[in-house]
Enzyme design. Structure first.
Site, PDB file in Angstrom:
ATOM      1  CG  ASP A 306      -2.193   0.785   1.000  1.00  0.00           C
ATOM      2  OD1 ASP A 306      -3.246   0.467   1.563  1.00  0.00           O
ATOM      3  OD2 ASP A 306      -2.120   1.758   0.226  1.00  0.00           O
ATOM      4  CD  GLU A 506      -6.697   5.735   2.733  1.00  0.00           C
ATOM      5  OE1 GLU A 506      -6.394   6.151   1.619  1.00  0.00           O
ATOM      6  OE2 GLU A 506      -5.868   5.191   3.495  1.00  0.00           O
TER       7      GLU A 506
HETATM    8  C1  GLC Z   1      -4.355   4.295   0.032  1.00  0.00           C
HETATM    9  C2  GLC Z   1      -5.253   3.121   0.327  1.00  0.00           C
HETATM   10  C3  GLC Z   1      -5.329   2.109  -0.784  1.00  0.00           C
HETATM   11  C4  GLC Z   1      -5.079   2.783  -2.120  1.00  0.00           C
HETATM   12  C5  GLC Z   1      -3.664   3.319  -2.118  1.00  0.00           C
HETATM   13  C6  GLC Z   1      -3.335   4.077  -3.410  1.00  0.00           C
HETATM   14  O1  GLC Z   1      -3.700   4.701   1.202  1.00  0.00           O
HETATM   15  O2  GLC Z   1      -5.028   2.405   1.531  1.00  0.00           O
HETATM   16  O3  GLC Z   1      -6.633   1.507  -0.714  1.00  0.00           O
HETATM   17  O4  GLC Z   1      -5.240   1.834  -3.170  1.00  0.00           O
HETATM   18  O5  GLC Z   1      -3.403   4.170  -1.021  1.00  0.00           O
HETATM   19  O6  GLC Z   1      -4.111   5.234  -3.501  1.00  0.00           O
END
Ligand code: GLC
Length: 615
Positions: A306, A506
């Site tokens: 991530d 988030e």
């Molecule tokens: C974010 C998320 C993830 C996403 C990634 C790229 O923090 O946790 O779901 O795909 O970063 O944006």
């Protein structure tokens, strides 16, 4: 005594020049013969360490120190984080941007094209004018895998129209606690339903073949246990990215099934999760990433980290890199300014090469990761022909046909929690008032991950608000009044009150309390005191505490986060479609019941899992 001769001096000067330029190429820059038609194995064998490590590196477009680093550092992937759009946010500008990046990738020795990743999680939601479909919690209530597959397929078309070939979706989280800011990204709390819909979404994105012009690589996420953390263990002291304190049996029963189905469906990639499992960060968890996912379940695609996910592993940045790569992460999302030199992907590449050269990471691990990545690229058709961006799909972005499919999903996602017969409304009432923050608010309908990472209120992108849906629906004699605060409702035959949550994403959505906002409650009280029949529409990413509202409303519809096609809601309000949605999450009666999930002992929610009324 070694005497420096001219030829040594000129080589040293060349080397110095290259190092000053910050180039990463101190290896032979002779162009390889074409890789087209070559086996992945033979390509990997021909690669230098710099080329291999480059393929394992995903940089954020907004954090490129120089765009030419795509070439000079042999980057394997670029991503757009939430809201990271070109200066002009329109499909052709996206496609032009990706073409530029792919052109730089083609200038590397091997010319391996990029995978460009983006969070197209409810439609191509970063792109202005794209079709934005209901978030997953609404799709869970809809419970229609064929329609989920159709939504993913239209999303894939719109994504490919912009030159992008990888979406960080589906999220198959099993959200156990409504206070989590990502509850709406989960299909619900039943692993069987999550598995069914996650599989449908993978199939919709990837189509019949990954090298089809309208297919994108899927990324099933976040492995594993993202929805399981205990409140109070989150990075922010709340819950997001927290610790899943559960035994292995619970992990396998509640959180693993969707990955088994997604692998069955051929998901090209899987994203590691930020959370921990009993105190150990997933990004460094070899038992779960390699022993379970790759060895036991036979996952043959690749694991991507991530967003700076490896940084959250205890230790310094180099040890984070060693731990995560050895645990089984194959590609690292290094978008921002990472600790150390603060140069993000450049730092990552330098340190990973160091780790290999010193033996902290075996070359066999590197070769496994690169082989996995190139196998996916091969299946996407990226290794066997020069990259070409098919612009023919651009007309599909936000098309009437796509919006109609999204509108059907909105209709089927609605859950009617109360109705005293006020619904369906007649289309020829003489006066209807539409009030509340969400009455004329496409941004509130879309929620987070819409144009911007956190979404936004108001006219963020073309769509149909609930007010506009009412205006389209009623007879020409009907007077439709829009009153934001519900102040002028006198003489109305019915009042539609649209309330709920402002957009979030988030950790910014973690909330200790799930009561309605004060101004929403004021509007409801105002309408209640008028005695006029009141229909409440709730736009929210999760169940909220609505006991009082339920008392006051004649009818109440949970609309979740429906996206741009708000007329799907008015189709149901006025009876063109009967509500058919069923709760895919338990609806708590009070905050002290949370977390509360189907099959809990002493289960006494306001509304049970599976509840939903119809006409
Ligand atoms: C974010 C998320 C993830 C996403 C990634 C790229 O923090 O946790 O779901 O795909 O970063 O944006």
């Amino acid at each position: 005594m070694f005497k420096l001769q001219d030829k040594h001096l000129s080589f040293l000067m060349l080397l110095t020049t290259l190092v000053i330029l910050g180039c990463n190429t101190t290896e032979p820059i002779v162009k390889a013969e074409s890789i087209h038609g070559k086996s992945v194995e033979s390509i990997v064998q021909s690669m230098t360490l710099a080329e291999k490590v480059g393929q394992m590196t995903q940089a954020g477009r907004a954090h490129l120190v120089r765009e030419s680093d795509i070439r000079d550092y042999n980057l394997g992937s670029i991503l757009s984080g939430g809201g990271s759009a070109p200066d002009v946010n329109e499909p052709a500008a996206w496609a032009d941007m990706v073409d530029e990046y792919q052109d730089l990738a083609s200038q590397t020795r091997l010319g391996i094209p990029l995978m460009y990743g983006i969070d197209a999680i409810h439609g191509h939601n970063n792109v202005y004018g794209a079709t934005i479909v209901p978030h997953n919690i609404g799709l869970g209530a809809m419970g229609n895998p064929e329609l989920v597959k159709a939504l993913a397929a239209l999303t894939a078309k719109e994504v490919r129209a912009t030159g992008i070939n990888w979406t960080f979706s589906p999220c198959v989280a099993n959200s156990r606690d409504e206070r989590w800011g990502r509850a709406y990204e989960s299909f619900g709390e039943d692993p069987a339903l999550i598995s069914l819909l996650g599989q449908a979404m993978v199939e919709g994105y990837q189509g019949s073949a990954l090298n089809a012009p309208d297919a994108v690589a899927a990324c099933t996420k976040h492995y594993i246990g993202d929805g399981a953390p205990t409140w109070g263990t989150g990075n922010n002291g709340q819950i997001d990215r927290g610790d899943a304190i559960i035994d292995e049996g619970t992990l396998r029963t509640l959180h693993l099934p969707p990955y088994i189905e997604a692998i069955e469906a051929g998901t090209a990639t899987i994203m590691a999760s930020y959370n921990s499992w009993n105190g150990v960060k997933l990004h460094g968890h070899r038992q779960l990433l390699t022993d379970l996912l790759k060895d036991e379940l036979g996952f043959e695609g690749f694991i991507v980290s991530d967003w700076q996910g490896i940084d959250e592993i205890p230790g310094d940045y180099k040890s984070d890199i060693i731990t995560s790569i050895n645990a089984g992460v194959d590609m690292v999302m290094v978008p921002g300014i990472t600790r150390g030199s603060g140069e993000g992907y450049r730092e990552f590449i330098k340190l990973l090469k160091e780790a290999v050269n010193e033996g902290s990471v075996e070359m066999t691990r590197i070769d496994d990761a690169v082989t996995r990545i190139l196998n996916v690229k091969k299946s996407m058709g990226l290794l066997d022909s020069a990259y070409a961006n098919d612009r023919s799909l651009i007309s599909t972005v936000g098309s009437a046909e796509h919006r109609e499919i999204a509108r059907q999903a909105v209709r089927e996602s609605l859950v009617m929690l109360k109705n005293d017969g006020t619904l369906p409304l007649a289309k020829d009432l003489s006066k209807i008032v539409v009030t509340g923050r969400g009455a004329d608010n496409v941004g509130m309908q879309c929620g987070g991950w819409s144009i911007a990472w956190q979404g936004g209120m108001g006219d963020i992108t073309p769509g149909t608000s609930i007010l506009e849906g009412v205006q389209e629906m009623v007879s020409s004699e009907t007077q439709v009044i829009h009153s934001l605060t519900g102040s002028d409702i006198s003489g109305a035959d019915a009042v539609i009150v649209v309330v709920g949550e402002s957009p979030y994403a988030e950790m910014h959505g973690d909330r200790a309390e799930l009561e309605l906002d004060e101004d929403d409650i004021q509007v409801i009280n105002r309408v209640k005191s008028s005695g006029i029949p009141m229909v409440v529409v709730l736009l929210s990413g999760r169940p909220m505490i609505i006991n009082d509202v339920l008392e006051d409303a004649n009818s109440l519809l949970a609309a979740w986060l429906p996206g741009t096609e708000g007329n799907g809601i008015t189709d149901v309000l006025f009876g063109d479609y009967a509500p058919s949605g069923k709760l895919s999450v338990t609806w708590p009666a009070s905050m002290d019941q949370i977390p509360i999930n189907w099959k809990d002992s002493n289960y006494s929610p306001l509304f049970s899992y599976g509840y939903g009324l119809t006409y």
